[in-house]
Design a protein around this motif. Structure first.
Motif, mmCIF file in Angstrom:
data_model
loop_
_atom_site.group_PDB
_atom_site.id
_atom_site.type_symbol
_atom_site.label_atom_id
_atom_site.label_comp_id
_atom_site.label_asym_id
_atom_site.label_seq_id
_atom_site.Cartn_x
_atom_site.Cartn_y
_atom_site.Cartn_z
ATOM 1 N N LEU A 265 2.934 6.859 5.551
ATOM 2 C CA LEU A 265 2.475 7.138 4.195
ATOM 3 C C LEU A 265 1.746 5.952 3.571
ATOM 4 O O LEU A 265 0.843 6.132 2.752
ATOM 5 C CB LEU A 265 3.664 7.538 3.306
ATOM 6 N N LYS A 266 2.121 4.746 3.952
ATOM 7 C CA LYS A 266 1.544 3.562 3.320
ATOM 8 C C LYS A 266 0.465 2.887 4.168
ATOM 9 O O LYS A 266 0.077 1.753 3.889
ATOM 10 C CB LYS A 266 2.654 2.549 3.016
ATOM 11 N N LEU B 243 3.212 7.695 -4.579
ATOM 12 C CA LEU B 243 3.497 7.387 -3.177
ATOM 13 C C LEU B 243 4.894 6.802 -3.011
ATOM 14 O O LEU B 243 5.602 7.116 -2.047
ATOM 15 C CB LEU B 243 2.448 6.411 -2.654
ATOM 16 N N SER C 134 0.095 4.820 -6.841
ATOM 17 C CA SER C 134 1.080 4.165 -5.970
ATOM 18 C C SER C 134 2.494 4.575 -6.327
ATOM 19 O O SER C 134 3.362 4.659 -5.449
ATOM 20 C CB SER C 134 0.934 2.642 -6.065
ATOM 21 N N SER D 172 7.939 8.333 -0.758
ATOM 22 C CA SER D 172 8.609 7.485 0.235
ATOM 23 C C SER D 172 10.089 7.340 -0.062
ATOM 24 O O SER D 172 10.913 7.266 0.854
ATOM 25 C CB SER D 172 7.942 6.102 0.269
ATOM 26 N N THR E 55 -3.398 13.052 3.073
ATOM 27 C CA THR E 55 -2.168 12.306 3.356
ATOM 28 C C THR E 55 -1.204 13.156 4.170
ATOM 29 O O THR E 55 -0.587 12.665 5.122
ATOM 30 C CB THR E 55 -1.496 11.861 2.039
ATOM 31 N N LEU F 23 -3.544 8.853 -0.344
ATOM 32 C CA LEU F 23 -2.973 8.301 -1.576
ATOM 33 C C LEU F 23 -2.943 6.776 -1.529
ATOM 34 O O LEU F 23 -3.198 6.114 -2.538
ATOM 35 C CB LEU F 23 -1.561 8.860 -1.780
ATOM 36 N N ALA F 24 -2.627 6.221 -0.367
ATOM 37 C CA ALA F 24 -2.545 4.769 -0.248
ATOM 38 C C ALA F 24 -3.909 4.120 -0.437
ATOM 39 O O ALA F 24 -4.054 3.130 -1.169
ATOM 40 C CB ALA F 24 -1.953 4.389 1.110
#
Length: 323
Positions: free
Chosen positions: A257-258, A302, A299, A306, A104, A278-279
């Motif tokens: 990130l997503k 994450l 999540s 974020s 990531t 991670l997503a």
């Protein structure tokens, strides 16, 4: 004739009538002020309700799910045993967690740096007026407008080892086929390259708007002192667009990130988890292995990362408004 005492008593009565009472003038003023406050809340209420229903509730539900043993049977029985932080312990102690964090970070940093550098270069290029400049800028938005899953499908065909367009082009120069998407050492690089292609339009558009706000008089005045080219950029352009740069970088990090669609469409997180982030790991835990509690825990990690960048973005925009 009127006596002095009579005049005094009459004056006293007039003075008492003219003198405002303690609650007289302020009472009528409080009502309109209260009405304005109520009106303001009525205007804000729909937005507050929307945020609470569509953003607040899912986040709270996700946090609760990460603290429960939420499985497919829960959808029918409605029962999800409370396990506390067991899902987080399982996630953090999983060897794949370190791999996903590193991937990531590499995916985000590599994408953001290249997107910003190329986007800024294109924004500076388009700032110079030339024929078909507007048409080329509109074409530049095309990758941004395409559905991500469609872009992933096209790039998967381009990067295919056997019949991919890129390998066929390289074959004209005697280069043997490159396993872009099936090699653990190259897959992440290929995915980053595709994500850079997708993010360039956003960076170029926002940075170009920031460059348009820089007065031309500053460059003319600086040219008289010999500040042209790189000196003009460093002393005029960069300080003028620094706030825009901060917004572009922070939003780019949050968006990157997503990212799920591109990675799933190209590699599915493989090969050998070399492109697992991670997503995508949260997606696979929840919708492939049906470990909803562990997927919610990933999540939430994450979301926390974020949220840090979102707070930085809000502080930067607030400072820009104050200035």
């Amino acid at each position: 004739m009127t006596s002095v005492s009579d005049m005094t008593s009459v004056g006293g009565r007039l003075d008492r009538r003219a003198r405002p009472t303690a609650g007289g003038p302020t009472a009528p003023r409080r009502r309109p002020r209260l009405g304005r406050q109520v009106a303001r809340w009525l205007f804000v209420a729909p937005a507050v309700i929307f945020v609470l229903v569509f953003f607040g509730y899912p986040i709270v539900q996700n946090v609760m799910m990460s603290l429960e043993n939420y499985t497919t049977t829960t959808f029918y029985t409605g029962e999800a045993p409370w396990v506390g932080f067991a899902n987080y312990v399982t996630v953090f102690t999983n060897p794949l967690f370190t791999t996903t964090v590193i991937n990531t970070a590499l995916f985000t940093v590599g994408s953001i740096v290249c997107q910003f550098v190329l986007g800024l270069g294109l924004a500076l290029f388009f700032k110079r007026h030339f024929p078909l400049g507007g048409f080329l800028r509109s074409l530049l938005l095309l990758p941004w407008l395409l559905p991500l899953i469609a872009s992933a499908a096209v790039w998967k065909w381009i990067l295919d080892q056997g019949s991919g367009a890129l390998n066929q082009f390289l074959g004209l120069f005697g280069v043997s086929p490159v396993p872009w998407l099936v090699s653990p050492s190259l897959a992440l690089v290929a995915v980053i390259g595709v994500n850079i292609w997708l993010g360039i339009p956003f960076n170029t558009t926002i940075l170009y708007s920031g460059l348009q706000a820089v007065p031309e008089e500053l460059y003319e005045a600086a040219s008289l002192d010999g500040a042209v080219g790189w000196k003009a950029f460093w002393h005029i352009t960069w300080p003028s667009i620094r706030s825009v740069v901060g917004v572009v970088v922070v939003l780019g990090v949050v968006y990157t990130l997503k990212v799920v669609d591109i990675i799933l469409g190209l590699t599915g997180g493989g090969p050998a988890n070399s492109t697992q982030t991670l997503a995508t790991w949260a997606y696979q835990n929840s919708f492939v292995q049906f470990l909803f509690g562990q997927g919610a825990a990933v999540s939430n990690v994450l979301i926390a990362v974020s949220l840090v960048f979102a707070l930085v973005y809000l502080s930067m925009t607030r400072k820009e408004v104050d200035e």
